[in-house]
Design an enzyme around this catalytic site. Sequence first.
Site, PDB file in Angstrom:
ATOM      1  N   ASP A 101     -35.552  46.663  -0.199  1.00  0.00           N
ATOM      2  CA  ASP A 101     -34.487  45.472  -0.412  1.00  0.00           C
ATOM      3  C   ASP A 101     -34.255  45.213   0.817  1.00  0.00           C
ATOM      4  O   ASP A 101     -34.375  45.967   1.981  1.00  0.00           O
ATOM      5  CB  ASP A 101     -33.655  46.225  -1.005  1.00  0.00           C
ATOM      6  CG  ASP A 101     -33.811  46.600  -2.536  1.00  0.00           C
ATOM      7  OD1 ASP A 101     -34.778  46.330  -3.230  1.00  0.00           O
ATOM      8  OD2 ASP A 101     -32.812  47.688  -2.837  1.00  0.00           O
TER       9      ASP A 101
HETATM   10  N1  URA Z   1     -35.172  51.935  -3.964  1.00  0.00           N
HETATM   11  C1  URA Z   1     -34.048  51.046  -3.952  1.00  0.00           C
HETATM   12  O1  URA Z   1     -33.305  50.801  -4.614  1.00  0.00           O
HETATM   13  N2  URA Z   1     -34.321  50.157  -3.018  1.00  0.00           N
HETATM   14  C2  URA Z   1     -35.291  49.982  -1.945  1.00  0.00           C
HETATM   15  O2  URA Z   1     -35.285  49.314  -1.037  1.00  0.00           O
HETATM   16  C3  URA Z   1     -36.148  51.092  -2.156  1.00  0.00           C
HETATM   17  C4  URA Z   1     -36.181  52.138  -3.104  1.00  0.00           C
END
Ligand code: URA
Length: 229
Positions: A101
Amino acid sequence: MRLDKLICISTTLTRDEATRCILAGEVTVDGELITDIRCQVHTHRDIRLNGEKLIPRPFRYLLIHKPKNTICSNKDEAYPSVFTHVDLPDHSELHVVGRLDADTTGLVLATDDGHWSFDIIRPESHCKKTYRVGLSRPLTSDAADRLRTGVIFQGITEPTLPAALEFVTPTEVLLTITEGKYHQVKRMFAAVGNRVVALHREQIGEVRLDIQEGQWRALTADEVASFVK
Ligand code: URA
């Protein structure tokens, strides 16, 4: 591999320029004129552009330390791309192996070898990923056990796969998972009534993050091979 992609990894042409060459009848495969850009070819075939034999450059395998507020796409969108500081030619040919993310930091693998990345991200590979997770409130031992065993996301019947969880402090844990559902880590902690406030990936398979934020390096041959079963 698609013919247009093979031209890109053998020349300095962009995907659009490669397409134009194919459509203009400048490309042959084993002596046959090919005008279909989607034509699938093996690298060992005799592929020529205007009569000149194309030799694909070796695939590239990178480790990037992703800063906060960057995105794992090759184009800048709401945030700058994680490739902004990757000073390699044709980095538009690279893709990220398992996205993070925008607000997540840490280890990102990138490559132009689609078979290698597919083998890592396909669910059956159960590739291990370790995250350092900051939480909005102390994690109870009951919630930690539920996370280790498997929790159920809304609308999904199958629980998450067993995970390893280690406390660093009551509000910071190391979580190792072997799957990669959308927003997996944030949803796992939401399922036990907590909230992720900081998320950082430290390890994928045997590869550990060992460079500063915003830097990148090539993977060693052993690191590349460590994902090949
Ligand atoms: N899980 C998440 O919620 N976000 C990420 O960026 C990676 C794994």
